[in-house]
Design an enzyme around this catalytic site. Structure first.
Site, PDB file in Angstrom:
ATOM      1  N   PHE A 181       0.860  -1.190   0.000  1.00 48.36           N
ATOM      2  CA  PHE A 181       0.000   0.000   0.000  1.00 48.36           C
ATOM      3  C   PHE A 181       0.891   1.233   0.000  1.00 48.36           C
ATOM      4  CE2 PHE A 181      -2.393   3.556   1.554  1.00 48.36           C
ATOM      5  CZ  PHE A 181      -3.637   3.394   0.960  1.00 48.36           C
ATOM      6  N   ASP A 291       9.222   3.255   1.644  1.00 48.00           N
ATOM      7  CA  ASP A 291       7.995   3.912   2.095  1.00 48.00           C
ATOM      8  C   ASP A 291       7.833   3.672   3.597  1.00 48.00           C
ATOM      9  OD1 ASP A 291       5.398   4.524   2.828  1.00 48.00           O
ATOM     10  OD2 ASP A 291       4.490   3.746   0.999  1.00 48.00           O
ATOM     11  N   LYS A 350       2.047  10.236   8.437  1.00 51.25           N
ATOM     12  CA  LYS A 350       1.402   9.683   9.638  1.00 51.25           C
ATOM     13  C   LYS A 350       1.997  10.220  10.950  1.00 51.25           C
ATOM     14  CE  LYS A 350      -0.715   5.562   7.669  1.00 51.25           C
ATOM     15  NZ  LYS A 350      -2.075   5.446   8.194  1.00 51.25           N
ATOM     16  N   THR A 375       2.048  24.846  -5.086  1.00 60.07           N
ATOM     17  CA  THR A 375       1.814  26.104  -4.381  1.00 60.07           C
ATOM     18  C   THR A 375       2.294  26.043  -2.928  1.00 60.07           C
ATOM     19  OG1 THR A 375      -0.085  26.687  -5.747  1.00 60.07           O
ATOM     20  CG2 THR A 375       0.059  27.769  -3.604  1.00 60.07           C
TER      21      THR A 375
END
Lengths: 498, 498
Positions: A181, A291, A350, A375
């Site tokens: 994931f 990750d 997280k 931005t």
């Protein structure tokens, strides 16, 4: 007050007020996934309180994203600081008009606990965004190396990319693993492989998926089979890198992997597997992205520069020697692997309460400005909060605590497993020589299991197909173990069925 | 103090401290796009102050994202509120554990100024994310209608989507326009068509790009040519919808358009063009997404329910009658179009200080929970700030002010254009019967133009290839016009060249 008395459930779960509030909310905001409606003002430390007054020991922690407890006083102080007020009210376009405080905020916050060798940062707002920015950095680097240093973009490249056509929009891929994931954006979702509910009906890129080792637990018992399984998976990774471009042709520019596949079921692999991935990515000149969105705790050790990175690393220009203080646990999952050189990119979100990616190789800064840009480029308000989280972890030695508590908790879960071998299976989370509270086990019906736990005042989550995952905060300590274990025992024994 | 004296530049631009700070920052964070390093504590209202003590009238406003001024007292109060502190410290996984305040916060904030007919919301953290979530909603709806209501997912669909293959991962597309900008994620970037620097080397989806009308200014003068140009573009939109699936086959499930193409050069189109798009999307059953990330000011009129939407709308089930109070201007760009029914989805970010999308059709809520989902689903802290922005706009009648000031400003710019016809061209931003401060013009060398303006104490931006864009805050008033016009005059007359 003893822990066992701390949690208390006084209504059905969810309670009538939670249900009514959800129903009203659902008219304007999809509320079908609401577990219960929360009173955050009444929540404190490890305990979350719902609108019905039920108080739960929270070992799910907002899907693993609360590190140091509800209404933590140190975080409250940071939230009330003049620096925070200014960051909230005067939100900058960080790439164009950074505050004069931005450099020091990064240095004294996020970069204080950067993974060894990765001393640069790009900030973001979510794990999905962080991973996609990492993919973009990998793609830009791949084409930069193909193009050759100093070679300018061609008119054809510039015109074709606006039409989403080659050569400007190249057929490049990120390799990911089955059950992984990595997020919900169109790029990160193309790398996500955990559940159909995330992906169905959404167009995706034709990117390769390698098998992730299906290990047997406990790991020590099946060392040989597991090593063979990991070897087989590594061979398939290499075969995919070679074959994918031959078949489609789409070239693999990067690989992304979680230290522990979390959403996909808390699947572990050994340091040898990740060492193999590091060596393969080096060999094939592709970017290795780790990750750490779910596994990164929030910075955990102090470092002062300079370790040596092998000359074959994609991050070749690093010279980095890490001297680590304190902490028997480690903050970053990948630091348990003892790689030959650091990963090229490490993404986080997280528990960091902000998001982004660390990297070391200056070549991962794109050839021109404004290529990696948007931005806001993150939110300084959340970066200020992150700094307070880090300071709290260091002040309270929470990484050490986590390793210490993890050892006791694992032992208690082992006892339960031996008592209920058909109800708690494949206990996992113990490392090779270290402990953590990032634990999980399989059970027969995870969904009803966690509902039973909620009724006993423990907020706990699931992952994969049949796993129950523990994601306690870093402030979870020995005093909370007994009530967690007592509730598990009640559910496992069937005593909670009414 | 007269306005002309308010801005003051005392060093070169950027000044020595800005340069030194940027250089240091660049070692850890890509600082190549930094205009100057900012002292936000010293900035106030329409004025931004850099670390060298230079004070600029800011008509760029953090790339059009500051609505009510630096250190606005009402926003400061919101930032110091107990509600804000709780939202910062106790960041929820909003889909699972929303606060008991979340419903009212949405109702009294974002939804208070929702576009007519769009009374539901999904929150996000950036314009890119908002647009991608809108795309996902469009794709899920498209397949839901294809599949037929109540028909469950097949095993083949669920298995194939995990491999990024058909039928689970369908070949569906979002149609966008040449020169559009919709963000930087892999999906939003596939719809972005403004500049190569955004897209080069990044894989993208094979999605169609329609021509955006290339109008002549002033619009009133070229009414007939412009109408013909818009008609031609609409024909090409319809041809693309029909042909794209025949050629590839990739089916167009949605269309995204900006009310004014901003990043791409401040390109305008008439209400008739957008009415045409609404009618085409209805006819072909595809979702119309209006990207108001840059054009949405931050809610501007109060509404109480219930207008009637035609039965042919994709949003069929709406019954909505809007009663509007105050304001000769409008908050949402698309409200100037008088569509036969509302757009299906309107996305927002920037001045809202948070992000997300509005919609009305309950069919745009996916068939199952957890399909449109992520850990944070926005940030309540930023939604609280948004509520204060909205209240400030309403309290100070800033939408009316914006229309009033826009009229004067446009007239002043027209005068400059008549004096310097070869240096200020294609002035644009005046609507059909209304005004706003969202103005722009073309010039010969926009980059050096804005640098000259900075040296005179005006922070102003560019867009497209040769446009200078004005993005003053909503609190920009008549008193600021003279110093802006004086600086423009100085640059245009060549008097600022040294």
């Amino acid at each position: 007050m003893p822990d066992a008395l701390r949690q208390s459930v006084i209504t059905e779960v969810p309670g009538p007020l939670s249900k009514a509030t959800s129903k009203k909310l659902d008219l304007i905001f999809d509320a079908r996934a609401v577990h219960f409606v929360t009173d955050y003002e009444k929540s404190s430390g490890n305990y979350i309180v719902d609108v019905d007054g039920n108080k739960y020991l929270d070992v799910y922690s907002q899907i693993a994203s609360i590190a140091v407890g509800y209404n933590n006083p140190a975080l409250t102080a940071a939230a009330q600081s003049p620096e925070m007020v200014s960051a909230l009210v005067n939100r900058p376009a960080l790439g164009n008009f950074p505050s004069h405080r931005w450099h020091d905020l990064l240095k004294d916050g996020l970069l204080r606990v950067a993974p060894s060798g990765l001393n640069r940062i790009f900030t973001a707002q979510s794990g999905s965004e962080a991973n996609e920015l990492a993919f973009k950095a990998a793609f830009i680097l791949y084409r930069r190396k193909e193009r050759g240093e100093g070679v300018d973009w061609t008119a054809e490249e510039m015109a074709s990319c606006l039409k989403n056509s080659k050569p400007g929009s190249p057929d490049l891929a990120i390799l990911s693993f089955a059950n992984s994931f990595h997020g919900r954006g169109f790029g990160s979702l193309s790398a996500t492989r955990s559940k159909a509910v995330h992906k169905l009906d959404i167009p995706s890129f034709n990117w390769p998926q390698a098998p992730f080792p299906a290990l047997k637990y406990p790991l020590e018992k099946y060392r040989q089979e597991n090593a063979a399984e990991e070897k087989k998976c590594l061979e398939q990774v290499e075969a995919l890198i070679a074959s994918w471009c031959a078949i489609f042709p789409t070239y693999v520019a990067g690989l992304i992997v979680e230290p522990i596949q979390s959403e996909g079921g808390d699947n572990h692999a050994s340091p040898a597997f990740f060492q193999g991935l590091r060596d393969l990515t080096k060999k094939h000149g592709i970017v290795m992205i780790v990750d750490e969105v779910q596994t990164g705790k929030a910075p955990l050790y102090l470092q002062c520069s300079i370790a040596s990175a092998g000359p074959n690393c994609v991050s070749t220009q690093l010279q980095h020697l890490a001297v680590r203080f304190g902490a028997t646990g480690k903050f970053w999952g990948h630091e348990h692997w003892q790689l030959s050189c650091p990963p090229d990119i490490v993404t986080f979100s997280k528990k960091a309460q902000t998001a982004g990616y660390f990297f070391g190789d200056p070549m991962l800064v794109p050839d021109k400005a404004y290529r990696q840009f948007n931005t806001w480029i993150g939110d300084p308000a959340r970066v200020i909060l992150n700094k307070a989280v880090i300071q709290e972890i260091l002040d309270k030695n929470l990484v050490e605590q986590c390793a210490r508590v993890g050892e006791v908790l694992y032992a208690e879960l082992e006892k339960l497993m031996s008592r209920y071998p058909d109800k708690i299976m494949n206990l996992r989370g113990k490392g090779q020589g270290y402990h953590r509270t990032f634990l999980s086990f399989d059970t027969q019906d995870a969904a009803s299991f966690v509902l039973s736990m909620k009724r006993l005042g423990v907020n706990i989550g699931t992952c994969g197909v049949r796993a129950v995952r523990l994601r306690p905060m870093l402030i979870f300590d020995e005093s909370h173990i007994s009530s967690l274990i007592a509730a598990l025992d009640t559910v496992l024994s069937g005593a909670s069925q009414t």
